[in-house]
Motif scaffolding. Structure first.
Motif, PDB file in Angstrom:
ATOM      1  N   VAL A  78       0.828  -1.204   0.000  1.00 47.59           N
ATOM      2  CA  VAL A  78       0.000   0.000   0.000  1.00 47.59           C
ATOM      3  C   VAL A  78       0.864   1.257   0.000  1.00 47.59           C
ATOM      4  CG1 VAL A  78      -1.621   1.352   1.404  1.00 47.59           C
ATOM      5  CG2 VAL A  78      -2.055  -1.067   0.994  1.00 47.59           C
ATOM      6  N   SER A  79       1.879   1.312   0.857  1.00 47.53           N
ATOM      7  CA  SER A  79       2.705   2.522   0.918  1.00 47.53           C
ATOM      8  C   SER A  79       3.527   2.710  -0.365  1.00 47.53           C
ATOM      9  CB  SER A  79       3.597   2.523   2.155  1.00 47.53           C
ATOM     10  OG  SER A  79       4.514   1.463   2.124  1.00 47.53           O
ATOM     11  N   VAL A  80       4.008   1.630  -0.948  1.00 44.62           N
ATOM     12  CA  VAL A  80       4.756   1.735  -2.204  1.00 44.62           C
ATOM     13  C   VAL A  80       3.839   2.249  -3.322  1.00 44.62           C
ATOM     14  CG1 VAL A  80       5.961   0.422  -4.008  1.00 44.62           C
ATOM     15  CG2 VAL A  80       6.480   0.002  -1.597  1.00 44.62           C
ATOM     16  N   VAL A  81       2.657   1.647  -3.439  1.00 43.10           N
ATOM     17  CA  VAL A  81       1.719   2.067  -4.488  1.00 43.10           C
ATOM     18  C   VAL A  81       1.275   3.512  -4.247  1.00 43.10           C
ATOM     19  CG1 VAL A  81      -0.577   1.669  -5.474  1.00 43.10           C
ATOM     20  CG2 VAL A  81       0.962  -0.263  -5.056  1.00 43.10           C
ATOM     21  N   TYR A  82       1.018   3.872  -3.002  1.00 44.06           N
ATOM     22  CA  TYR A  82       0.629   5.249  -2.682  1.00 44.06           C
ATOM     23  C   TYR A  82       1.679   6.229  -3.223  1.00 44.06           C
ATOM     24  CZ  TYR A  82      -1.490   9.046   0.037  1.00 44.06           C
ATOM     25  OH  TYR A  82      -2.116  10.216   0.412  1.00 44.06           O
ATOM     26  N   GLY A  83       2.943   5.942  -2.941  1.00 46.62           N
ATOM     27  CA  GLY A  83       4.027   6.798  -3.419  1.00 46.62           C
ATOM     28  C   GLY A  83       4.134   6.851  -4.934  1.00 46.62           C
ATOM     29  N   LEU A  84       3.809   5.753  -5.589  1.00 41.38           N
ATOM     30  CA  LEU A  84       3.874   5.707  -7.056  1.00 41.38           C
ATOM     31  C   LEU A  84       2.741   6.485  -7.721  1.00 41.38           C
ATOM     32  CD1 LEU A  84       4.775   1.932  -7.603  1.00 41.38           C
ATOM     33  CD2 LEU A  84       6.224   3.904  -8.191  1.00 41.38           C
ATOM     34  N   VAL A  85       1.529   6.399  -7.169  1.00 42.81           N
ATOM     35  CA  VAL A  85       0.373   6.972  -7.859  1.00 42.81           C
ATOM     36  C   VAL A  85       0.006   8.376  -7.383  1.00 42.81           C
ATOM     37  CG1 VAL A  85      -0.538   4.692  -8.410  1.00 42.81           C
ATOM     38  CG2 VAL A  85      -1.418   5.892  -6.409  1.00 42.81           C
ATOM     39  N   LYS A  86       0.509   8.804  -6.227  1.00 41.97           N
ATOM     40  CA  LYS A  86       0.161  10.140  -5.723  1.00 41.97           C
ATOM     41  C   LYS A  86       0.560  11.250  -6.695  1.00 41.97           C
ATOM     42  CE  LYS A  86      -0.039  13.209  -1.784  1.00 41.97           C
ATOM     43  NZ  LYS A  86      -0.676  14.187  -2.605  1.00 41.97           N
ATOM     44  N   PRO A  87       1.756  11.248  -7.281  1.00 42.42           N
ATOM     45  CA  PRO A  87       2.083  12.317  -8.228  1.00 42.42           C
ATOM     46  C   PRO A  87       1.116  12.370  -9.423  1.00 42.42           C
ATOM     47  CG  PRO A  87       4.082  11.162  -7.581  1.00 42.42           C
ATOM     48  CD  PRO A  87       2.919  10.370  -7.029  1.00 42.42           C
ATOM     49  N   ALA A  88       0.671  11.217  -9.888  1.00 45.44           N
ATOM     50  CA  ALA A  88      -0.288  11.190 -11.004  1.00 45.44           C
ATOM     51  C   ALA A  88      -1.625  11.789 -10.567  1.00 45.44           C
ATOM     52  CB  ALA A  88      -0.482   9.759 -11.501  1.00 45.44           C
ATOM     53  N   PRO A 145       0.465   2.305 -16.721  1.00 48.29           N
ATOM     54  CA  PRO A 145       1.870   2.093 -17.126  1.00 48.29           C
ATOM     55  C   PRO A 145       2.866   2.302 -15.982  1.00 48.29           C
ATOM     56  CG  PRO A 145       0.962   4.069 -18.195  1.00 48.29           C
ATOM     57  CD  PRO A 145      -0.163   3.403 -17.467  1.00 48.29           C
ATOM     58  N   ILE A 146       2.540   3.171 -15.043  1.00 52.45           N
ATOM     59  CA  ILE A 146       3.416   3.403 -13.884  1.00 52.45           C
ATOM     60  C   ILE A 146       3.512   2.125 -13.044  1.00 52.45           C
ATOM     61  CG2 ILE A 146       3.653   4.694 -11.718  1.00 52.45           C
ATOM     62  CD1 ILE A 146       2.198   7.050 -13.203  1.00 52.45           C
ATOM     63  N   LEU A 147       2.351   1.510 -12.794  1.00 53.48           N
ATOM     64  CA  LEU A 147       2.326   0.279 -12.002  1.00 53.48           C
ATOM     65  C   LEU A 147       2.958  -0.884 -12.765  1.00 53.48           C
ATOM     66  CD1 LEU A 147      -1.237   0.595 -10.438  1.00 53.48           C
ATOM     67  CD2 LEU A 147       0.965   0.937  -9.287  1.00 53.48           C
ATOM     68  N   ASP A 148       2.734  -0.947 -14.067  1.00 53.60           N
ATOM     69  CA  ASP A 148       3.347  -2.011 -14.873  1.00 53.60           C
ATOM     70  C   ASP A 148       4.871  -1.925 -14.826  1.00 53.60           C
ATOM     71  OD1 ASP A 148       0.956  -3.152 -15.592  1.00 53.60           O
ATOM     72  OD2 ASP A 148       0.898  -2.276 -17.608  1.00 53.60           O
ATOM     73  N   GLU A 149       5.397  -0.704 -14.941  1.00 54.43           N
ATOM     74  CA  GLU A 149       6.850  -0.530 -14.954  1.00 54.43           C
ATOM     75  C   GLU A 149       7.464  -0.824 -13.581  1.00 54.43           C
ATOM     76  OE1 GLU A 149      10.130   2.988 -15.460  1.00 54.43           O
ATOM     77  OE2 GLU A 149       8.382   3.031 -16.791  1.00 54.43           O
ATOM     78  N   ALA A 150       6.860  -0.305 -12.518  1.00 56.04           N
ATOM     79  CA  ALA A 150       7.416  -0.493 -11.174  1.00 56.04           C
ATOM     80  C   ALA A 150       7.169  -1.903 -10.641  1.00 56.04           C
ATOM     81  CB  ALA A 150       6.812   0.529 -10.211  1.00 56.04           C
TER      82      ALA A 150
END
Length: 162
Positions: free
Chosen positions: A8-18, A64-69
């Motif tokens: 959850v914390s990793v995904v939060y950090g990845l998607v918050k800027p978007a 694409p952000i989640l696919d790449e990370a």
């Protein structure tokens, strides 16, 4: 050895800027198992509310952000949704944002035989929620709660706007 960050914390950090870029508030991220399937839920908010087009736009942006990370080890279903009127309060910033709003909460274990409470969210500090209920101030540790969410229906049965 450093503790591994939660999904959850990793995904939060990845998607918050978007979410920020698209003008949304990232209300919450949840990674939950239902039946035999895992669901990664991205919960959004914005002034005036979130609609289906907003959810689709965010989904296209973060896919694409989640696919790449690749932050999730197992297969999952991605859901992007609105926080809704009866949104659950889970993060400290939720309590600050919703202070003064009507809420309902359920305790994990009853207090004096009562599990369900309604009132006005009066504050939050150090893991404790303060509720004004029938002119009485009540305090609950977050760890005691099954949930706390906005009570979106007034006494006349009409929906209230946030």
């Amino acid at each position: 050895m450093a503790k591994k960050a939660s999904t959850v914390s990793v995904v939060y950090g990845l998607v918050k800027p978007a979410a920020d870029e698209l003008g949304f508030t990232l209300w919450d991220v949840r990674f939950e198992k239902e039946g035999g399937s895992w669901f990664l839920r991205i919960i959004l908010d914005k002034p005036g509310g979130v609609d289906m087009d907003d959810c689709a736009e965010m989904s296209r942006k973060i896919d694409p952000i989640l696919d790449e990370a690749d932050p999730v080890e197992q297969s999952y279903f991605l859901e992007v949704a609105s926080a809704g009127l009866g949104r659950e309060l889970r993060r400290p910033e939720h309590f600050e944002t919703c202070k003064g709003q009507p809420v309902e909460l359920r305790l994990i274990r009853p207090r004096d035989g009562v599990r369900d409470f309604k009132g006005t969210l009066n504050g939050y500090r150090d893991g404790t929620v303060e509720l004004l209920s029938q002119e009485e101030s009540l305090s609950f540790a977050v760890k005691e709660l099954s949930y706390i969410r906005l009570d979106d229906i007034d006494f006349d049965g009409e929906m209230e706007r946030l």
